[in-house]
Design a protein around this motif. Sequence first.
Motif, PDB file in Angstrom:
ATOM      1  N   GLY A  40       0.803  -1.214   0.000  1.00 16.07           N
ATOM      2  CA  GLY A  40       0.000   0.000   0.000  1.00 16.07           C
ATOM      3  C   GLY A  40       0.835   1.263   0.000  1.00 16.07           C
ATOM      4  N   THR A  59     -12.500   5.905  -1.519  1.00 19.58           N
ATOM      5  CA  THR A  59     -11.881   5.174  -2.634  1.00 19.58           C
ATOM      6  C   THR A  59     -10.805   4.203  -2.155  1.00 19.58           C
ATOM      7  OG1 THR A  59     -10.252   6.940  -2.964  1.00 19.58           O
ATOM      8  CG2 THR A  59     -12.304   7.086  -4.227  1.00 19.58           C
ATOM      9  N   GLU A  60     -10.548   4.193  -0.847  1.00 19.35           N
ATOM     10  CA  GLU A  60      -9.507   3.334  -0.297  1.00 19.35           C
ATOM     11  C   GLU A  60      -9.810   3.067   1.171  1.00 19.35           C
ATOM     12  OE1 GLU A  60      -6.032   5.729  -0.890  1.00 19.35           O
ATOM     13  OE2 GLU A  60      -6.466   7.008   0.847  1.00 19.35           O
ATOM     14  N   ALA A 116      -2.562   2.940   3.242  1.00 19.98           N
ATOM     15  CA  ALA A 116      -3.756   3.050   2.406  1.00 19.98           C
ATOM     16  C   ALA A 116      -3.730   1.987   1.314  1.00 19.98           C
ATOM     17  CB  ALA A 116      -3.829   4.438   1.775  1.00 19.98           C
ATOM     18  N   SER A 118      -6.050   0.821  -2.116  1.00 10.63           N
ATOM     19  CA  SER A 118      -7.153   1.136  -3.017  1.00 10.63           C
ATOM     20  C   SER A 118      -8.166  -0.001  -3.011  1.00 10.63           C
ATOM     21  CB  SER A 118      -6.631   1.341  -4.438  1.00 10.63           C
ATOM     22  OG  SER A 118      -6.115   0.114  -4.949  1.00 10.63           O
ATOM     23  N   ARG A 119      -9.357   0.284  -3.539  1.00 11.11           N
ATOM     24  CA  ARG A 119     -10.385  -0.754  -3.624  1.00 11.11           C
ATOM     25  C   ARG A 119      -9.865  -1.980  -4.377  1.00 11.11           C
ATOM     26  NH1 ARG A 119     -16.173  -0.924  -3.983  1.00 11.11           N
ATOM     27  NH2 ARG A 119     -16.306   1.345  -3.840  1.00 11.11           N
ATOM     28  N   TRP A 122      -7.187  -3.865  -2.298  1.00  6.87           N
ATOM     29  CA  TRP A 122      -7.816  -4.523  -1.141  1.00  6.87           C
ATOM     30  C   TRP A 122      -8.591  -5.761  -1.595  1.00  6.87           C
ATOM     31  CZ3 TRP A 122     -13.159  -3.365   1.010  1.00  6.87           C
ATOM     32  CH2 TRP A 122     -13.371  -4.040   2.218  1.00  6.87           C
TER      33      TRP A 122
END
Length: 237
Positions: A40, A59-60, A116, A118-119, A122
């Motif tokens: 990430g 978005t994350e 973090a 992102s979609r 993840w």
Amino acid sequence: MTTNGVQDRQVRGRWISAGSAERNLGLLRPGELAQLRMLGTVRHASAGTVAAAAGSQVTEIQIVGTGELELRARLDQGRATMAVVRTGGVIADIPLLLNAPMPFDAIASRDTELIALSRGRWTELLRSSPDLALRWMTSIARRLDDDRRRLVVVTSKPLVSQVAYLLLDLAEDGPAGDQVVRLSHTTIAHLLGARRQSVTRVVGQLKGHGLVDSRYGYTVIRDPGGLREVMGSEPLP
């Protein structure tokens, strides 16, 4: 020990997963955090920094590598702390699943490292690790279960029992090997939907019974068993 004279009025609180990283939000293990730092984007938020704003598009997800976040709701009378997220905890996963905006301001209450994802990253991670996906599902279920339990506490128990419940729930290891709750009386009051003056009075009475020791900005638990006695029976089986 009796709690006569310690009890205060029942207060309907606003609980949103206030049980933080120990069981509910802290689903990631140290080794996994190290791997996620490579997968990430690592960010650093100084104490007082807004890591995610209420109403913003999600978005994350963000994972607490080290440090602590407070999730604060924007109410008519100002911000109120709704939850505390510590090392290994995660925010924004439920809004991301629901395609909903961020419900709270996530503010660093200590210097905090965030990871973090992102979609897409993840989702890919959960697909590749069934064990992690199952634990993530369990984490969400536990958060919802804790919401239900705490709702029972704040609607059925006196304030002294609510404070005892919260102190036991949010305790962490202190530097001297004792259990401490690093939250101000104002934050405790927000989490319970109570008045700060009432919380301060109850903590003072618990201190008088030798159950806690109140310091500036945090509370030391001296007698966990005594606090459990004050808390009373568990809210649900």
